[in-house]
Design a protein around this motif. Sequence first.
Motif, PDB file in Angstrom:
ATOM      1  N   THR A  68     -13.154   9.192 -47.389  1.00  0.00           N
ATOM      2  CA  THR A  68     -13.697   9.865 -46.203  1.00  0.00           C
ATOM      3  C   THR A  68     -14.211   8.889 -45.148  1.00  0.00           C
ATOM      4  OG1 THR A  68     -15.847  10.083 -47.316  1.00  0.00           O
ATOM      5  CG2 THR A  68     -14.334  11.962 -47.457  1.00  0.00           C
ATOM      6  N   ASP A  69     -14.203   7.604 -45.430  1.00  0.00           N
ATOM      7  CA  ASP A  69     -14.668   6.624 -44.445  1.00  0.00           C
ATOM      8  C   ASP A  69     -13.553   6.305 -43.447  1.00  0.00           C
ATOM      9  OD1 ASP A  69     -17.068   6.540 -45.725  1.00  0.00           O
ATOM     10  OD2 ASP A  69     -16.800   4.550 -46.608  1.00  0.00           O
ATOM     11  N   ILE A  70     -13.945   6.128 -42.186  1.00  0.00           N
ATOM     12  CA  ILE A  70     -13.042   5.677 -41.140  1.00  0.00           C
ATOM     13  C   ILE A  70     -13.685   4.469 -40.483  1.00  0.00           C
ATOM     14  CG2 ILE A  70     -11.906   6.234 -38.948  1.00  0.00           C
ATOM     15  CD1 ILE A  70     -11.823   9.142 -39.803  1.00  0.00           C
ATOM     16  N   PRO A  71     -13.024   3.324 -40.453  1.00  0.00           N
ATOM     17  CA  PRO A  71     -13.620   2.134 -39.838  1.00  0.00           C
ATOM     18  C   PRO A  71     -14.028   2.401 -38.386  1.00  0.00           C
ATOM     19  CG  PRO A  71     -11.632   1.560 -41.036  1.00  0.00           C
ATOM     20  CD  PRO A  71     -11.675   3.052 -40.997  1.00  0.00           C
ATOM     21  N   ASP A  72     -15.112   1.779 -37.966  1.00  0.00           N
ATOM     22  CA  ASP A  72     -15.648   2.018 -36.620  1.00  0.00           C
ATOM     23  C   ASP A  72     -14.607   1.757 -35.543  1.00  0.00           C
ATOM     24  OD1 ASP A  72     -18.068   2.698 -37.714  1.00  0.00           O
ATOM     25  OD2 ASP A  72     -19.005   0.745 -37.351  1.00  0.00           O
ATOM     26  N   GLU A  73     -13.821   0.681 -35.717  1.00  0.00           N
ATOM     27  CA  GLU A  73     -12.857   0.334 -34.678  1.00  0.00           C
ATOM     28  C   GLU A  73     -11.720   1.342 -34.596  1.00  0.00           C
ATOM     29  OE1 GLU A  73     -11.622  -2.048 -38.385  1.00  0.00           O
ATOM     30  OE2 GLU A  73     -13.478  -1.377 -37.414  1.00  0.00           O
ATOM     31  N   VAL A  74     -11.456   2.056 -35.693  1.00  0.00           N
ATOM     32  CA  VAL A  74     -10.457   3.116 -35.691  1.00  0.00           C
ATOM     33  C   VAL A  74     -11.054   4.388 -35.112  1.00  0.00           C
ATOM     34  CG1 VAL A  74      -8.956   4.550 -37.130  1.00  0.00           C
ATOM     35  CG2 VAL A  74      -9.219   2.109 -37.636  1.00  0.00           C
ATOM     36  N   MET A  75     -12.258   4.718 -35.538  1.00  0.00           N
ATOM     37  CA  MET A  75     -12.913   5.942 -35.085  1.00  0.00           C
ATOM     38  C   MET A  75     -13.120   5.945 -33.572  1.00  0.00           C
ATOM     39  SD  MET A  75     -13.967   8.726 -36.592  1.00  0.00           S
ATOM     40  CE  MET A  75     -14.109  10.104 -35.456  1.00  0.00           C
ATOM     41  N   ALA A  76     -13.288   4.773 -32.979  1.00  0.00           N
ATOM     42  CA  ALA A  76     -13.544   4.682 -31.541  1.00  0.00           C
ATOM     43  C   ALA A  76     -12.393   5.238 -30.716  1.00  0.00           C
ATOM     44  CB  ALA A  76     -13.816   3.232 -31.151  1.00  0.00           C
ATOM     45  N   ALA A  77     -11.193   5.282 -31.283  1.00  0.00           N
ATOM     46  CA  ALA A  77     -10.021   5.775 -30.559  1.00  0.00           C
ATOM     47  C   ALA A  77      -9.701   7.227 -30.885  1.00  0.00           C
ATOM     48  CB  ALA A  77      -8.807   4.898 -30.881  1.00  0.00           C
ATOM     49  N   MET A  78     -10.512   7.854 -31.734  1.00  0.00           N
ATOM     50  CA  MET A  78     -10.150   9.169 -32.259  1.00  0.00           C
ATOM     51  C   MET A  78     -10.860  10.324 -31.554  1.00  0.00           C
ATOM     52  SD  MET A  78      -9.759   8.492 -36.362  1.00  0.00           S
ATOM     53  CE  MET A  78      -8.047   8.520 -36.927  1.00  0.00           C
ATOM     54  N   THR A  79     -10.284  11.500 -31.698  1.00  0.00           N
ATOM     55  CA  THR A  79     -10.826  12.729 -31.136  1.00  0.00           C
ATOM     56  C   THR A  79     -11.846  13.343 -32.098  1.00  0.00           C
ATOM     57  OG1 THR A  79      -9.189  14.158 -32.187  1.00  0.00           O
ATOM     58  CG2 THR A  79      -8.579  13.161 -30.064  1.00  0.00           C
ATOM     59  N   PRO A  80     -12.603  14.350 -31.655  1.00  0.00           N
ATOM     60  CA  PRO A  80     -13.537  15.030 -32.564  1.00  0.00           C
ATOM     61  C   PRO A  80     -12.859  15.667 -33.775  1.00  0.00           C
ATOM     62  CG  PRO A  80     -14.119  15.498 -30.286  1.00  0.00           C
ATOM     63  CD  PRO A  80     -12.807  14.756 -30.253  1.00  0.00           C
ATOM     64  N   ALA A  81     -11.552  15.946 -33.694  1.00  0.00           N
ATOM     65  CA  ALA A  81     -10.848  16.544 -34.840  1.00  0.00           C
ATOM     66  C   ALA A  81     -10.892  15.638 -36.060  1.00  0.00           C
ATOM     67  CB  ALA A  81      -9.397  16.843 -34.474  1.00  0.00           C
ATOM     68  N   ALA A  82     -11.028  14.326 -35.828  1.00  0.00           N
ATOM     69  CA  ALA A  82     -11.057  13.381 -36.942  1.00  0.00           C
ATOM     70  C   ALA A  82     -12.363  13.429 -37.708  1.00  0.00           C
ATOM     71  CB  ALA A  82     -10.809  11.962 -36.433  1.00  0.00           C
ATOM     72  N   ILE A  83     -13.418  13.884 -37.073  1.00  0.00           N
ATOM     73  CA  ILE A  83     -14.746  13.852 -37.691  1.00  0.00           C
ATOM     74  C   ILE A  83     -14.809  14.772 -38.910  1.00  0.00           C
ATOM     75  CG2 ILE A  83     -17.192  14.350 -37.323  1.00  0.00           C
ATOM     76  CD1 ILE A  83     -16.751  13.596 -34.365  1.00  0.00           C
ATOM     77  N   ASP A  84     -14.147  15.904 -38.821  1.00  0.00           N
ATOM     78  CA  ASP A  84     -14.188  16.904 -39.901  1.00  0.00           C
ATOM     79  C   ASP A  84     -13.436  16.444 -41.148  1.00  0.00           C
ATOM     80  OD1 ASP A  84     -14.890  19.418 -40.941  1.00  0.00           O
ATOM     81  OD2 ASP A  84     -12.945  20.244 -40.421  1.00  0.00           O
ATOM     82  N   LYS A  85     -12.407  15.616 -40.972  1.00  0.00           N
ATOM     83  CA  LYS A  85     -11.611  15.079 -42.094  1.00  0.00           C
ATOM     84  C   LYS A  85     -11.114  16.199 -43.004  1.00  0.00           C
ATOM     85  CE  LYS A  85     -14.560  11.075 -41.694  1.00  0.00           C
ATOM     86  NZ  LYS A  85     -15.907  10.618 -42.063  1.00  0.00           N
ATOM     87  N   GLN A  86     -10.651  17.282 -42.373  1.00  0.00           N
ATOM     88  CA  GLN A  86     -10.311  18.495 -43.118  1.00  0.00           C
ATOM     89  C   GLN A  86      -9.169  18.299 -44.113  1.00  0.00           C
ATOM     90  OE1 GLN A  86      -8.335  21.567 -40.606  1.00  0.00           O
ATOM     91  NE2 GLN A  86      -8.463  20.063 -38.958  1.00  0.00           N
TER      92      GLN A  86
END
Length: 262
Positions: free
Chosen positions: A21-39
Amino acid sequence: MDYQFKAGSIPLLVSMPHVGTDIPDEVMAAMTPAAIDKQDTDWHLVRLYEFLDEMGASTLSARWSRYAIDLNRPPENTNLYPGQDTTGLCPVDTFHREPLYLEGRVPDQAEVQRRLQAYWKPYHNQLRAELDRLLALHGRVVLWDAHSIASHVPRFFEGKLPDLNFGTADDKSCALDLSNAIVSRALMQDRYSIAVNGRFKGGHITRFYGEPARGVHAIQLEMCQSTYMDEEAPYGYRADLAAQVQPPLRAMMQAAVDWVRA
């Protein structure tokens, strides 16, 4: 550490490449809110398979979310199901087609290669090392690739999935006698529906590492999440449901161990 690993004593390695469930900070910086849920995470599998410690199995589970890089896709990013829709090595959308990246921030080839080196290879290096160790100890080994998915994902299939979906790359990744032993044990119960080499035939891990002629027998089990958890956010673990599926699940895995030891 890029994964969680525990060495066991029996000829069984259980891989859980989609529990991270972890996403590296440098990857998360380019992502949309849809990534936060990790559904699309394979939620709670480590807890569901908690009996593996008592069995003495080796376990390997991912830290990083499949949204950062999919550990069960080939490094060349070839489609495992030609002609069918599927997500890739670095997914650009969710199972429900929600974009994962901000406009103009989809990873380019250089970024994909960076993630392969940083997040994908450590998991696979450990997977290979443990298979080799167990093979040297026992002569034969079972690789059980554990997955789960929502029971309804219209993007990939119509209607509800069977509860237990076994994949052996159409009998190429493990001996037919072994898969028959596992499926026969699964059929001793009538609560859960079963499919073998249906919509899920096994991903990269099953297909690449399964070498029956060498003594490595790989099988994937894709379980409907409705068998052990709530499928809606916040995706809670259902101990009452899990308690019903764990005994047959353990029996299937014991059947695999018994076969490989025979």
